[in-house]
Design an enzyme around this catalytic site. Sequence first.
Site, mmCIF file in Angstrom:
data_model
loop_
_atom_site.group_PDB
_atom_site.id
_atom_site.type_symbol
_atom_site.label_atom_id
_atom_site.label_comp_id
_atom_site.label_asym_id
_atom_site.label_seq_id
_atom_site.Cartn_x
_atom_site.Cartn_y
_atom_site.Cartn_z
ATOM 1 N N HIS A 41 -0.833 5.112 -5.883
ATOM 2 C CA HIS A 41 -1.588 6.103 -5.124
ATOM 3 C C HIS A 41 -1.281 5.963 -3.640
ATOM 4 O O HIS A 41 -1.330 4.863 -3.090
ATOM 5 C CB HIS A 41 -3.094 5.921 -5.343
ATOM 6 C CG HIS A 41 -3.931 6.845 -4.501
ATOM 7 N ND1 HIS A 41 -4.738 6.399 -3.494
ATOM 8 C CD2 HIS A 41 -4.064 8.194 -4.504
ATOM 9 C CE1 HIS A 41 -5.341 7.417 -2.918
ATOM 10 N NE2 HIS A 41 -4.947 8.521 -3.521
ATOM 11 N N SER A 42 -0.942 7.081 -2.989
ATOM 12 C CA SER A 42 -0.689 7.124 -1.547
ATOM 13 C C SER A 42 0.461 6.169 -1.201
ATOM 14 O O SER A 42 1.569 6.344 -1.723
ATOM 15 C CB SER A 42 -1.986 6.798 -0.795
ATOM 16 O OG SER A 42 -1.894 7.183 0.560
ATOM 17 N N LEU A 43 0.249 5.163 -0.368
ATOM 18 C CA LEU A 43 1.302 4.183 -0.111
ATOM 19 C C LEU A 43 1.798 3.580 -1.422
ATOM 20 O O LEU A 43 2.999 3.331 -1.599
ATOM 21 C CB LEU A 43 0.798 3.070 0.804
ATOM 22 C CG LEU A 43 1.702 1.839 0.924
ATOM 23 C CD1 LEU A 43 3.022 2.189 1.596
ATOM 24 C CD2 LEU A 43 1.001 0.709 1.671
#
Length: 251
Positions: free
Chosen positions: A89-91
């Site tokens: 998720h995300s990074l």
Amino acid sequence: MTVDQWFCRASDVEAPARLFCFPFAGGNAAAFLPWQRLLGPDVELWVAQLPGRGARLLEEPLDDLDELVARLADAVAERADRPFALFGHSLGALVAFEVARALRRNRRPVPGSLWVAGAEGPQTRSIEQPLHDLPDAELVEALRDYGGTPPELLDDPEMMELLLPGLRADLALDERYTYRAEAPLDLPVHLLLGDRDPHVEPARTAGWARETSGPLHRQVFPGEHFFLFPHQVTITALLAKVLAADPLAAR
């Protein structure tokens, strides 16, 4: 819970397939370990635990993405004796993507699928405003805007003094990232997005299609950047269904 240097899991029961999960910037394994119960008995959940957070809070954080990916890829390869998928998720989506490429470069077993949430494509991503070198007070306020950190933590100066070094390292990984051209991955990519995510431009998420010679499965959920937690029952059910349907390919 089983913990080693780079991954931990909620259960010691072995399952036919494994899911390696990479958290968002500043996130730790505790955010995702409850997913094991939702995934059911056929999927083992392994969550990355990076230095500078969680059980490794007092260790020096890593802000070199190449070194981090190399270590995580080695740790995944040690557990690649059965079908597996990567989720970030995300990074964490960026990290999962680079781990998949590192496994391929090193001729090690590769995941059957890559799941990326709340992230623009590696070639098409943009950085709104660099955060990793902001003064502490400004960084804390930026975190309030993202909404992923409990307010009670943000309001606790002593806790934030402990947490900010790991968070800054993660933000530096994200903001200093430079894409390096390689052949597309030969696997399906599952892209999960929030329909009101202010930090992800929908047009830039199409860049994930450039990273796979297989299909890109796109699914949009109601919510902002941390949409996956309100929808974790649906998301884990989808993961379990795909892995159980054809765990060898996870397609």
